[in-house]
Design an enzyme around this catalytic site. Structure first.
Site, PDB file in Angstrom:
ATOM      1  N   LYS A 132      44.108  14.269 -18.169  1.00 51.21           N
ATOM      2  CA  LYS A 132      43.382  13.874 -19.244  1.00 51.21           C
ATOM      3  C   LYS A 132      42.010  14.298 -19.144  1.00 51.21           C
ATOM      4  O   LYS A 132      41.383  14.414 -17.748  1.00 51.21           O
ATOM      5  CB  LYS A 132      43.317  12.577 -19.565  1.00 51.21           C
ATOM      6  CG  LYS A 132      44.769  11.882 -19.957  1.00 51.21           C
ATOM      7  CD  LYS A 132      44.663  10.329 -20.250  1.00 51.21           C
ATOM      8  CE  LYS A 132      46.179  10.006 -20.682  1.00 51.21           C
ATOM      9  NZ  LYS A 132      46.380  10.247 -22.043  1.00 51.21           N
ATOM     10  N   ARG A 149      57.227   8.034 -23.415  1.00 49.49           N
ATOM     11  CA  ARG A 149      58.786   8.102 -23.890  1.00 49.49           C
ATOM     12  C   ARG A 149      59.806   8.124 -22.610  1.00 49.49           C
ATOM     13  O   ARG A 149      60.852   8.091 -23.040  1.00 49.49           O
ATOM     14  CB  ARG A 149      58.670   9.416 -24.851  1.00 49.49           C
ATOM     15  CG  ARG A 149      58.622  10.839 -24.244  1.00 49.49           C
ATOM     16  CD  ARG A 149      57.873  11.768 -25.462  1.00 49.49           C
ATOM     17  NE  ARG A 149      56.548  11.490 -25.569  1.00 49.49           N
ATOM     18  CZ  ARG A 149      56.044  12.167 -26.776  1.00 49.49           C
ATOM     19  NH1 ARG A 149      56.482  13.286 -27.246  1.00 49.49           N
ATOM     20  NH2 ARG A 149      54.776  11.868 -26.917  1.00 49.49           N
TER      21      ARG A 149
END
Length: 504
Positions: A280, A354
Site C-alpha cells: 500500500k 477474502r
C-alpha cells in the site's frame, strides 16, 4: 455508569443535573414546561431573547434556577419536533454526556423519554440512550503513560418515566444498551490497539479469557499446524510473509441446551495489513491496524450475547494473521488451493481479506449453521460508494438481507444492500485457476462478495463490508465498534422470535 428509572415531576426532583429537551419550532417539552412554570417563565424568556434556539446539538447549562430543586438544568436542543427521531437523539444526547463529564455532576436525571415519537419503541429508546452514553464517555488510554482521571466522573443516569407502567420496558432497554455497550467497548479497545500489541496471538488470548469469564462460552484455537492439516491454503498464503503465527479462533456461545442450529459470525482478523507484495502507499498505512475490526466486532457481539444470556447458539470464527511482505511472502500470480478444494490465482496480495474469509466460510460447515454472516473491512470501493454512514450488505438470501436492513435502522447502525448478480461473477475468471482473487476496478465491493459467495452456496449467508464504518479518521481517529449494535440487535430479535421478523 449505573442506569435506573425514576418517577416524579421535573421541577421537584433533587439531582445534580436535570436534562430537558427544547424544540426549535414548538418550544418546550413537557418537562421543560414544568420547569418554565416553576421558575416563572425563565426558559421562555431565554428563548424569546434569543439566548437559546433549540437547534439540534445545541445545549445550555443553567445553575440554581428559582423554584427548581435540581442544582443544574441542562437544555438539549432537539431541532424541529416533527423531525426529531432516534438518530437526532443520539447526536444530541452524546453532546450532553460530554458536557456533563466536565461540569462536575455525577448523578443526573434525563427527561428525554418523553421526546420519543409515537412510532418508536420505548425499550429501543432506552437502549439507544444507554448505549450512546457509554459510547460518548469511551476513552482510549491503554497505551498512554498518563491515564485520564475526571475529578467528578458521571456515575449515575436516571431516566424519568412518564408513566410507572413503562418501568419494565425501559429497564429491558437499559439492559440491552449496557450489554451492547460492553461489546462495542471491547471491539473498540481491540481495534485501537497497535499492531505490535494486538497480534493474532493477542486476539486468540482475548477469546480464551472471554471463555474463562463466561460459562456459556467455549473456545478452540487452531495454530498453523492445524490449518496445514486441514488444508487452509488460502489463509496460510496470506500468513506467509509474517513472523507472527496465524491463529484461527473458534468461540462458541451456547445459550440453549437444545440442538438448535447456530448462527455463525465470521470476522476478518488481519491485525496489520501492509498489502503484502502489492504494498500500500505509505500515507495513512497506520490505520491498517483497524483491518481486524471485523474480528473485533464479532468477539464484541459474542460478549454482548453472553452478558444478555440470549437463548440461542452463536459461533464466532476469526481467522487472524498479518499481511506483510518478505522473501517468503505470496507473490502476484501465485495459485493456492483453498479449504474447499477450489483453486485461486492471487493477482493482488492486497485483496487478502477474502482469502482468509473463504477458508473460514468453508470451515463454518462443521457447525451445520442456520445462518452465516461475515464481517470485514474488505474493500476501499465500499468507502467510495457508501462513505462512513452505512456498511455494505450483500447476501444470497433476501429474507436475511431484509432482516439486516430492518435491524440496521432500528439499531442506528445502518447497512445498504448492493446487488449480487451472476453478471459480476464473470470478472473473477482466471486462465490458470478456478477463479482470480480480484475482478478489476469496477464494482470492487460486489466482486469481492461474489468471490465469497462461491464458498457460501450451502447456507443462508450475508456479507457486511465495514471498510467505511469501522473507524474514524482525522482528529477523531479511532474505532467505532460497528457493527456490534446491528449484530446484537439482530440476535436479540432472533432469540425472542425464533426467527428475525422480515422487513415490512
Amino acid at each position: 455508569m449505573d442506569y435506573t428509572t425514576t418517577n416524579g415531576t421535573a421541577e421537584k426532583l433533587r439531582t445534580q443535573a436535570l436534562i430537558v429537551g427544547i424544540y426549535e419550532d414548538e418550544g418546550l417539552s413537557p418537562s421543560a414546561q414544568r420547569i418554565d412554570k416553576a421558575s416563572e417563565g425563565y426558559l421562555s424568556k431565554l428563548i424569546s431573547q434569543g439566548d437559546f434556539s433549540g437547534k439540534i446539538e445545541r445545549n445550555l447549562l443553567l445553575f440554581a434556577l428559582p423554584g427548581i430543586k435540581a442544582e443544574r438544568v441542562m437544555l438539549m436542543g432537539c431541532g424541529e419536533k416533527n423531525k426529531f427521531e432516534s438518530k437526532k437523539l443520539r447526536h444530541g444526547w452524546s453532546t450532553i454526556i460530554k458536557v456533563l463529564e466536565e461540569c462536575g455532576a455525577t448523578d443526573v436525571v434525563a427527561c428525554l423519554l418523553e421526546l420519543k415519537p409515537k412510532h418508536e419503541d420505548i425499550s429501543q429508546w432506552a437502549r439507544l440512550m444507554t448505549e450512546t452514553a457509554e459510547h460518548a464517555s469511551y476513552y482510549y488510554d491503554q497505551t498512554k503513560s498518563k491515564k485520564k482521571a475526571l475529578k467528578y466522573p458521571l456515575s449515575q443516569i436516571n431516566f424519568l418515566l412518564e408513566q410507572r407502567t413503562q418501568q419494565s420496558a425501559v429497564a429491558r432497554g437499559i439492559q440491552w444498551g449496557q450489554a451492547i455497550a460492553k461489546g462495542v467497548s471491547l471491539a473498540r479497545d481491540l481495534a485501537n490497539l497497535p499492531g505490535n500489541i494486538c497480534t493474532p496471538t493477542y486476539l486468540a488470548d482475548t477469546a480464551s479469557k472471554m471463555a474463562k469469564e463466561y460459562k456459556s462460552l467455549t473456545v478452540k484455537i487452531l495454530d498453523r499446524e492445524d490449518m496445514e492439516k486441514l488444508g487452509m491454503g488460502a489463509l496460510l498464503a496470506v500468513a506467509r510473509g509474517s513472523q507472527q503465527s496465524p491463529k484461527f479462533i473458534c468461540l462458541e456461545y451456547k445459550g440453549t441446551s437444545s440442538k438448535q442450529q447456530p448462527i455463525v459470525l465470521i470476522g476478518k482478523g488481519i491485525t496489520f495489513d501492509s498489502g503484502g507484495i502489492s504494498i500500500k502507499p505509505a500515507a495513512s498505512m497506520d490505520e491498517m491496524k483497524y483491518d481486524m475490526s471485523g474480528g473485533a466486532s464479532v468477539l464484541g457481539t459474542i460478549k454482548a450475547c453472553a452478558e444478555l444470556k440470549l437463548s440461542l447458539n452463536v459461533v464466532a470464527l476469526v481467522p487472524c494473521t498479518e499481511n506483510l511482505p518478505d522473501g517468503n511472502a505470496t507473490k502476484p500470480g501465485d495459485i493456492v488451493t483453498s479449504l474447499s478444494g477450489q483453486t485461486i490465482e492471487i493477482l493482488n496480495t492486497d485483496a487478502e481479506g477474502r482469502l482468509i474469509l473463504c477458508d473460514a466460510l468453508t470451515y463454518s460447515k462443521h457447525y451445520h449453521p442456520k445462518i452465516v454472516i461475515d464481517v470485514a473491512t474488505l474493500t476501499g470501493a465500499c468507502v467510495i460508494a457508501l462513505g462512513a454512514h452505512a456498511s455494505g450488505l450483500l447476501s444470497n438470501d433476501q429474507d436475511l438481507a431484509n432482516s439486516l436492513l430492518s435491524t440496521g435502522q432500528m439499531s442506528n447502525d445502518p447497512v445498504w444492500q448492493l446487488p449480487l448478480w451472476e453478471d459480476y461473477q464473470q470478472q473473477l475468471k482466471s486462465n490458470f485457476a478456478d477463479m482470480a482473487n480480484v475482478g478489476g476496478r469496477e464494482a470492487g465491493t460486489i466482486t469481492a462478495a461474489c468471490f465469497l459467495s462461491r464458498f457460501a452456496e450451502d447456507f443462508s449467508w450475508a456479507h457486511l463490508d465495514i471498510a467505511g464504518t469501522a473507524w474514524n479518521s482525522g482528529k477523531d481517529k479511532g474505532a467505532t465498534g460497528r457493527p456490534v449494535p446491528l449484530l446484537t440487535q439482530y440476535l436479540i430479535q432472533y432469540a425472542q422470535a425464533g426467527v428475525v421478523p422480515k422487513n415490512k
